[in-house]
Design an enzyme around this catalytic site. Structure first.
Site, PDB file in Angstrom:
ATOM      1  N   GLY A 231      69.531  37.920  54.081  1.00 18.24           N
ATOM      2  CA  GLY A 231      70.472  37.022  54.741  1.00 18.24           C
ATOM      3  C   GLY A 231      70.900  37.586  56.080  1.00 18.24           C
ATOM      4  N   SER A 232      72.095  37.235  56.509  1.00 18.59           N
ATOM      5  CA  SER A 232      72.574  37.646  57.829  1.00 18.59           C
ATOM      6  C   SER A 232      72.984  39.112  57.833  1.00 18.59           C
ATOM      7  CB  SER A 232      73.774  36.788  58.243  1.00 18.59           C
ATOM      8  OG  SER A 232      74.914  37.135  57.471  1.00 18.59           O
ATOM      9  N   GLY A 236      75.099  41.237  55.167  1.00 16.76           N
ATOM     10  CA  GLY A 236      74.390  42.426  54.696  1.00 16.76           C
ATOM     11  C   GLY A 236      75.205  43.689  54.870  1.00 16.76           C
ATOM     12  N   GLU A 253      67.175  42.748  53.754  1.00 11.34           N
ATOM     13  CA  GLU A 253      66.319  42.050  54.723  1.00 11.34           C
ATOM     14  C   GLU A 253      67.241  41.137  55.515  1.00 11.34           C
ATOM     15  OE1 GLU A 253      63.182  38.435  54.852  1.00 11.34           O
ATOM     16  OE2 GLU A 253      63.071  39.708  53.078  1.00 11.34           O
ATOM     17  N   CYS A 287      63.786  34.563  59.841  1.00 12.65           N
ATOM     18  CA  CYS A 287      64.310  35.827  60.382  1.00 12.65           C
ATOM     19  C   CYS A 287      63.321  36.498  61.323  1.00 12.65           C
ATOM     20  CB  CYS A 287      64.685  36.768  59.245  1.00 12.65           C
ATOM     21  SG  CYS A 287      63.338  37.133  58.098  1.00 12.65           S
TER      22      CYS A 287
END
Length: 485
Positions: A231-232, A236, A253, A287
């Site tokens: 995610g963001s 994170g 990630e 991403c």
């Protein structure tokens, strides 16, 4: 749609259940706004039930012969192949993914299932020498136990499977919290596949909920030993902080701001194709997407003409139409954020070579150039169909520009000289860099992950074994040790 309502539930200890929270998450089709399902959120108590069920089931699963374990993944792969058309339709409906994106996601997920079949047999122990006479050192590689997986909305089927399939194959149990925008494709659909494949109850659990209901219970709970989050970077950072305070391992990630660099000797037609795909596939909600297209000034005019011609030929519309190139972004909040970002860039002095319209959640492509060097837009992740076209003068400036970002996930460089490309790639501070290809790549055997704010740890292949197992030293003294007292 019965498909979504049937799978829009909590899945705990092998049972489909209704959450006991006081509010519902509504699952919408991002293209037409149709309500697909409502799911009553799981509570802290259900988080505990899911983790305890996983903990109980994992002990026996870890002792199961790995040749027996891998049969589950063989069946899961067959089921995925048999239901591929249904899964593709679900990705299109719940995520607004075009057919190209949906087929691509399912194809990669099948590759990761194939790798999981082999991964069940991968862990190997070692016998190491000892300076002590008569001692035998055995190092066993064992499953960590239970893993919490928090998955994103953009590639939920793939990203969830690439964590949960190897984790299960290696003898672990899993609890998934799918993104609120993808509760079925990232949760219920996967649970159904593995249930039908014969995975024992309790080994895979799905909790559809939100931090507003459960706080940090999913991370703080004492059972999971590893948290795999995609995610963001903002979220994170929080996940890493909470997990670290409880001595849990994290695989992160996170966001990206990839650069696709076109050097002066590149094949321009091919570089244009790669750049358009890298920026605009799945509406740019990837991403690894190429936020920044860096082009040597000596070829800028020719590249720009070809790039704009291809971008303006992209069709925006219904993702279910095979002719559609760009479907809706995931929700209205994202659509409005993209409009604001373009307005910000223009206010800073940027020029719009292409300015797409926004109609509901449909955001047409925009291409910006001329951003000031200190613009924050250059250094942030753009999760949508907005490309930044940036000229550079020579390789040294290209390296500096590519690295001028807090993120370091992926990237690409195009050149007629492969070894020149490799030398360039080594100088870019990213976890992944691709010569003469797109920025969007993922393969089952190759370490996947980022540098800087783009993540922590790696997945795929041997990296996955490291992520989801632990090493245990057991020594055996075959003689009598002398003791000083």
């Amino acid at each position: 749609m019965s498909f979504f309502t049937d799978l829009a539930h909590q899945f705990i200890a092998g049972q489909w259940r209704t959450g006991s929270g006081s509010w519902d998450i509504i699952d919408f089709d991002p293209y037409n706004g149709e309500k697909l399902a409502s799911i009553t959120v799981a509570t802290v108590e259900e988080v505990d039930e899911a983790y305890r069920a996983a903990e109980r089931a994992q002990r026996e699963w870890a002792e199961t012969n790995p040749y027996t374990r891998r049969l589950v993944f063989e069946r899961a792969l067959r089921i995925t192949e048999e239901r591929e058309a249904e899964i593709v339709e679900a990705i299109t409906t719940e995520l607004g993914g075009t057919r190209l994106k949906a087929v691509y996601e399912v194809h990669l997920a099948k590759e990761f299932l194939r790798e999981a079949i082999q991964l069940a047999l991968r862990p190997e122990g070692r016998i190491l020498p000892s300076p002590v006479d008569g001692k035998e050192n055995r190092v066993y590689r064992l499953p960590v136990g239970v893993i919490g997986v928090i998955s994103p909305f953009n590639f939920p089927f793939l990203v969830t499977i690439k964590s949960i399939a190897p984790a299960l194959a290696l003898g672990n149990a899993v609890v998934i919290k799918p993104n609120q925008n993808a509760p079925v494709v990232g949760g219920g659909l996967i649970a159904k596949i593995f249930k039908d494949a014969g995975l024992p109850a309790g080994l895979l659990n799905v909790l559809v909920t939100d931090i507003a209901e459960i706080g940090d219970a999913l991370i703080e709970h004492p059972v999971p030993k590893v948290i795999s989050f995609a995610g963001s970077d903002r979220t994170g950072r929080h996940v890493a902080s909470v997990a670290g305070s409880h001595f849990k391992r994290v695989i992160l990630e996170l966001s990206g701001n990839s650069a696709l660099v076109v050097l002066d000797d590149a094949d321009l037609d091919y570089a244009v194709d790669a750049a358009v795909f890298s920026r605009f596939v799945y509406q740019g909600q990837v991403c690894m997407a190429a936020n920044r297209i860096l082009v040597d000034r000596s070829i800028l005019e020719e590249f720009t003409g070809k790039f704009l011609a291809k971008v303006t030929s992209l069709r925006t519309g219904d993702p279910a139409d095979p002719a559609t190139d760009i479907g809706p972004v995931i929700n209205n909040f994202q659509a409005e954020a993209l409009t604001s970002l373009v307005d910000q860039a223009l206010a800073e002095g940027a020029t719009a070579l292409v300015r797409g319209r926004t109609r509901g959640n449909l955001v047409e492509p925009t291409v910006l150039t001329g951003l000031p060097a200190d613009s924050p837009v250059l250094r942030q992740e753009i999760f949508g169909p907005v490309a930044l076209l940036i000229p550079f003068d020579g390789e040294e400036e290209a390296v500096r520009m590519a690295n001028d970002s807090p993120y370091g996930l992926s990237g690409a460089v195009h050149t007629a000289n492969v070894e020149r490309g490799v030398r360039f790639a080594k100088r870019i501070d990213t976890g992944m860099m691709h010569v003469n290809d797109s920025t969007i790549q993922d393969e089952p055997l190759v370490a996947f992950g980022g540098e800087k704010y783009s993540g922590l740890g790696r997945l795929n292949g041997d990296s996955t074994v490291e992520a989801f197992t632990t090493q245990k030293w057991i020594s055996v003294q075959h003689e009598r040790s002398p003791f000083p007292f």
